[in-house]
Design a protein around this motif. Structure first.
Motif, short mmCIF file in Angstrom:
data_model
loop_
_atom_site.label_atom_id
_atom_site.label_comp_id
_atom_site.label_asym_id
_atom_site.label_seq_id
_atom_site.Cartn_x
_atom_site.Cartn_y
_atom_site.Cartn_z
N ASP A 81 0.83 -1.20 0.00
CA ASP A 81 0.00 0.00 0.00
C ASP A 81 0.87 1.26 0.00
O ASP A 81 0.58 2.24 -0.70
N SER A 82 1.92 1.22 0.81
CA SER A 82 2.78 2.40 0.94
C SER A 82 3.53 2.70 -0.35
O SER A 82 3.70 3.87 -0.72
N ILE A 83 4.00 1.66 -1.03
CA ILE A 83 4.70 1.87 -2.30
C ILE A 83 3.77 2.52 -3.32
O ILE A 83 4.14 3.46 -4.03
N ILE A 84 2.53 2.02 -3.37
CA ILE A 84 1.55 2.59 -4.30
C ILE A 84 1.25 4.04 -3.94
O ILE A 84 1.15 4.91 -4.80
N ASP A 85 1.12 4.30 -2.65
CA ASP A 85 0.87 5.66 -2.19
C ASP A 85 1.99 6.59 -2.63
O ASP A 85 1.76 7.71 -3.11
N MET A 86 3.24 6.14 -2.51
CA MET A 86 4.37 6.98 -2.89
C MET A 86 4.45 7.15 -4.41
O MET A 86 4.86 8.21 -4.90
N LEU A 87 4.08 6.14 -5.16
CA LEU A 87 4.02 6.29 -6.61
C LEU A 87 3.02 7.38 -6.99
O LEU A 87 3.18 8.08 -8.00
N GLY A 88 1.98 7.52 -6.17
CA GLY A 88 0.98 8.55 -6.40
C GLY A 88 1.36 9.90 -5.83
O GLY A 88 0.54 10.82 -5.82
N THR A 140 -9.53 -6.64 -7.05
CA THR A 140 -8.08 -6.56 -7.24
C THR A 140 -7.46 -5.32 -6.64
O THR A 140 -6.25 -5.17 -6.68
N SER A 141 -8.26 -4.43 -6.09
CA SER A 141 -7.69 -3.19 -5.56
C SER A 141 -6.75 -3.47 -4.39
O SER A 141 -7.05 -4.27 -3.52
N ILE A 142 -5.64 -2.79 -4.38
CA ILE A 142 -4.67 -2.97 -3.30
C ILE A 142 -5.09 -2.18 -2.06
O ILE A 142 -4.95 -2.64 -0.94
N LEU A 143 -5.63 -0.99 -2.29
CA LEU A 143 -5.96 -0.14 -1.15
C LEU A 143 -7.37 -0.40 -0.64
O LEU A 143 -8.24 -0.87 -1.38
#
Length: 538
Positions: free
Chosen positions: A314-321, A421-424
């Motif tokens: 979740d954190s990696i995706i958040d940082m990509l955003g 499939t959502s990660i968040l």
């Protein structure tokens, strides 16, 4: 001129023959440590951030076998009070340990290293007999007793033995023996009280700080300067804004484009540092693009981020955003084999340069466009299909938004967030903003993203401001849950977000603005979108 001793200044001369950004004041910092309790320095930073260049500069400055005055005469260090005191005064040992890891598994690295060092040093001290057994420290002590000479020892890639042994599958059980032998050698050379008089100063450079040992002091006499805690050496870890601006002007490069690609590292007290290698590569090729892939494979990064410790994914995706994540770097043992938590993964990525670290807030984030591209590669390698698909379709989403096609935008945001499939978790507006940041990922090329932009009356969920020379409207996205998209548009107007955007867009009064309201119905798992054009006249 030797292989390891009295190497001269040719390596630094070649550096000066090309484009050189003056980092010579580093010498003054090291000079103050000589012959003090702080004379042992371990300076670690990520690949291609000038580690070897700094080591070669120091060697050229201290080396007694050459005259380096002309190489430093026009640099900042020449006006420092300590410049004359130490210029070309000492025997210098220069050891690049990466040369000894190319034949891993073919006998002890430590034995080969000591044998070659002793043989080379003996060419400079032929009147001092080599002790039986070929012990390097005993030989240096003999030289000290016979001549009074004390050494400056510069070790480049000090940690490469630890990293390569840990990652080389051919070594198997031998890896631990090699690592133990090497750590024992370091203790013998730099921790043993009988040898501390041998060195005026020791400067080690590498990627990882010295490993923490819970029951042994190991090398705790070293002062460490790292990506997490650079201390007084922060400004020498990369290129500053002023340095890159000067380079851009000199070579006719677009500074704003270089900033987008290579800036973003906050290193200690330096709020904005650029990747030096990538900047120089861009100048040489006359184009800003990703040069990060040449620094190492993203495969190891993909391996780390695929370990979903404590919501790591979740954190990696958040940082990509564009988000930032809290991190505690103190638990990491500085050993890439021992990574057991989200914080430790983040700390490894900080040392490798894939994340930047804000020490005052204990936050990490993806620093720039170049590194973000490598993170995207890692996400794709890990087959995070939901995210990969959203990234690939982000060009179409931006285009639909600019065209005011609210139905298509709603449909594509639905696709970006799938129930299965959502990660968040997507149960709050922050998670929604994160998913939208990923969905609009392609817009980073032309827009600067602002999450939670303060207007004085509230916080806009997501604002996209066009970069310099980009002829496109600014975009304000407001998110709602279980309400409606029109209410989101009304909130944008009520809280006067356009006025805040206008402040950012000062000097471009005719710039148009798109207001985008998106509502998520938690029950139906569907989105509704409303898009309006707002101009300064409204």
């Amino acid at each position: 001129m030797g292989t390891y001793i009295d190497k001269g200044n040719n390596a630094f001369r070649e550096i000066r023959n090309g484009e050189y950004v003056d980092k010579s004041e580093l010498i003054a910092v090291v000079n103050k440590t000589l012959s003090t309790e702080q004379k042992f320095s371990c300076v670690t930073r990520c690949r291609r951030f000038g580690k070897s260049m700094a080591a070669k500069m120091l060697a050229a400055y201290y080396d007694r076998s050459c005259d380096s005055r002309s190489l430093f005469a026009d640099l900042e260090i020449a006006s420092d009070p300590t410049f004359e005191q130490h210029l070309n005064k000492y025997p210098v040992l220069y050891l690049d340990l990466s040369a000894f890891t190319r034949e891993l598994g073919k006998g002890s690295i430590v034995k080969r290293m000591e044998k070659e060092l002793i043989a080379d040093i003996h060419t400079a001290y032929s009147n001092v007999p080599v002790p039986r057994g070929g012990d390097l420290m005993k030989y240096l002590l003999r030289i000290l007793a016979a001549t009074g000479d004390r050494f400056v020892f510069i070790i480049d890639e000090w940690d490469v033995v630890l990293r390569e042994c840990a990652q080389n599958p051919k070594l198997k059980t031998r890896a631990k023996d090699e690592i133990d032998d090497y750590v024992g050698w370091l203790r013998r050379m730099f921790k043993d009280i009988t040898g501390t008089d041998v060195f005026l100063g020791v400067y080690m450079t590498g990627i990882l700080p010295i490993k923490k040992y819970p029951t042994e002091s190991a090398l705790n006499n070293f002062t460490e300067y790292s990506m997490v805690s650079p201390r007084k050496m922060a400004r020498y870890f990369g290129f500053t804004i002023n340095e890159v601006q000067a380079l851009a002007e000199k070579h006719g490069m677009d500074f704003d484009e270089m900033k987008k690609w290579y800036d973003g590292y906050q290193i200690g007290s330096e709020p904005s540092m650029f990747n030096p290698n990538s900047v120089m590569q861009a100048i040489d090729s006359e184009v800003c693009e990703s040069y990060w892939s040449a620094t190492g494979s993203f495969a190891s990064v993909a391996n780390y981020i695929n370990r979903d410790f404590d919501g790591l994914r979740d954190s990696i995706i958040d940082m990509l955003g564009g988000g930032r994540c809290k991190v505690d770097p103190t638990s990491f043992q500085n050993d890439m084999r021992e990574v057991h938590s989200r914080d430790e993964v983040f700390t490894v990525l900080i040392h490798l340069g894939y994340l930047s670290f804000n020490r005052s807030k204990n936050e990490c984030y993806i620093p720039n466009r170049e590194v973000a591209g490598e993170m995207v590669n890692a996400v794709k390698a890990n087959r995070w299909q939901h995210v990969a698909t959203a990234l690939q379709q982000s060009d179409d989403l931006l285009q639909a938004t600019l065209e005011g096609d609210s139905d298509t935008v709603a449909h594509m945001v639905d696709a970006a967030h799938s129930e299965h499939t959502s990660i968040l978790s997507y149960y709050n507006e922050n998670s929604m903003a994160c998913v939208l940041s990923i969905a609009y990922y392609a817009a980073h090329d032309e827009y600067v993203f602002h999450r939670e932009l303060a207007s004085g009356k509230g916080f806009a969920d997501l604002v996209l401001l066009p970069r310099k020379n980009v002829d496109k409207p600014a975009i304000v996205l407001e998110l709602k849950k279980d309400k409606d998209a029109v209410a989101a548009i009304d909130q944008i107007r009520k809280k006067d977000y356009p006025a805040k955007v206008a402040q950012y867009m000062a000097g471009e009064p005719n710039r148009s603005l798109l207001l985008v309201g998106i509502n998520f119905d938690k029950k139906t798992k569907t989105h509704e979108c409303c898009i309006e054009t707002y101009t300064d006249e409204q």
